[in-house]
Write a protein that holds these residues in place. Structure first.
Motif, PDB file in Angstrom:
ATOM      1  N   ARG A  49       0.785  -1.253   0.231  1.00 48.19           N
ATOM      2  CA  ARG A  49       0.149  -0.148   0.188  1.00 48.19           C
ATOM      3  C   ARG A  49       0.775   1.075   0.142  1.00 48.19           C
ATOM      4  NH1 ARG A  49      -4.068  -2.595   3.917  1.00 48.19           N
ATOM      5  NH2 ARG A  49      -2.057  -2.468   5.407  1.00 48.19           N
ATOM      6  N   LYS A  50       1.926   1.185   0.739  1.00 47.48           N
ATOM      7  CA  LYS A  50       3.024   2.203   1.250  1.00 47.48           C
ATOM      8  C   LYS A  50       3.481   2.595   0.497  1.00 47.48           C
ATOM      9  CE  LYS A  50       0.761   3.235   5.446  1.00 47.48           C
ATOM     10  NZ  LYS A  50       1.058   3.801   6.836  1.00 47.48           N
ATOM     11  N   GLY A  51       4.406   1.414   0.757  1.00 45.79           N
ATOM     12  CA  GLY A  51       5.772   1.615  -0.095  1.00 45.79           C
ATOM     13  C   GLY A  51       6.664   2.614   0.537  1.00 45.79           C
ATOM     14  N   GLY A  52       8.049   3.042  -0.312  1.00 39.66           N
ATOM     15  CA  GLY A  52       9.014   3.438   0.127  1.00 39.66           C
ATOM     16  C   GLY A  52       9.650   2.414   1.298  1.00 39.66           C
ATOM     17  N   GLN A  53      10.012   3.073   2.542  1.00 39.25           N
ATOM     18  CA  GLN A  53      10.628   2.762   3.360  1.00 39.25           C
ATOM     19  C   GLN A  53       9.862   1.114   4.062  1.00 39.25           C
ATOM     20  OE1 GLN A  53      13.541   3.766   5.259  1.00 39.25           O
ATOM     21  NE2 GLN A  53      13.190   1.546   6.699  1.00 39.25           N
TER      22      GLN A  53
END
Length: 173
Positions: A49-53
């Motif tokens: 859902r968020k990706g990134g870290q």
């Protein structure tokens, strides 16, 4: 009636009629379904859902878990497999040939968990050799979780049917 008889009449210590057995079975399959290859499934969803870290954390956790599984498989996999087959065969013989209910109960938990272990090593090998993108990683982890849940449903169903049968047979004696 003495005290021991009262306690043992109140608390049935047979495996399939014992509430603790069913709680343990539920905990085993709930944990197996939540930790996909040793990675919490909520982390998989958060990374998708968020990706990134969260995505970086997922990649790192999967890398560590897969390397761990594959190293264990390479170093002592044959020994673990052989010992597991010995234990499961012993439980099967004790349980279903000699009628030991406790061995039946352990077999109905450990045999599917052994299959899940083999599925996990196969999935880890597949991820290591075939997965290159995060979308492929998400898809492979979701697929492994789906088949873990299918195995869990089948295992719980067979255990429940066998447990009800045992309770009816032992209860009627």
């Amino acid at each position: 009636m003495d005290w021991y008889e009262a306690v043992f009449e109140l608390i049935d210590l047979r495996s399939f009629s014992n509430l603790w057995y069913w709680i343990a079975l539920a905990v085993f399959w709930s944990s197996a379904s939540h930790y996909v290859l040793g990675v919490p499934f909520d982390l998989v969803l958060r990374a998708k859902r968020k990706g990134g870290q969260a995505e970086a954390d997922l990649r790192d956790m999967v890398r560590v878990a897969i390397n761990r599984l594959l190293i264990i498989g390479e170093v002592s996999g044959l020994l673990i497999f052989g010992f597991g087959c010995f234990v499961i065969t012993g439980l099967f013989l004790l349980g279903f040939m000699y009628g030991v209910e406790f061995a039946q109960a352990l077999f109905l938990i450990l045999f599917p968990m052994g299959l899940l272990g083999l599925m996990s090593i196969r999935a880890a090998s597949s991820i290591e050799s075939n997965v290159e993108t995060m979308d492929q990683l998400h898809a492979r982890l979701l697929k492994h979780r789906f088949w873990t849940q299918v195995l869990g449903i089948i295992s719980i169903f067979i255990t429940a049917i066998w447990g009800m049968y045992q309770n009816m047979v032992v209860g009627s004696l």
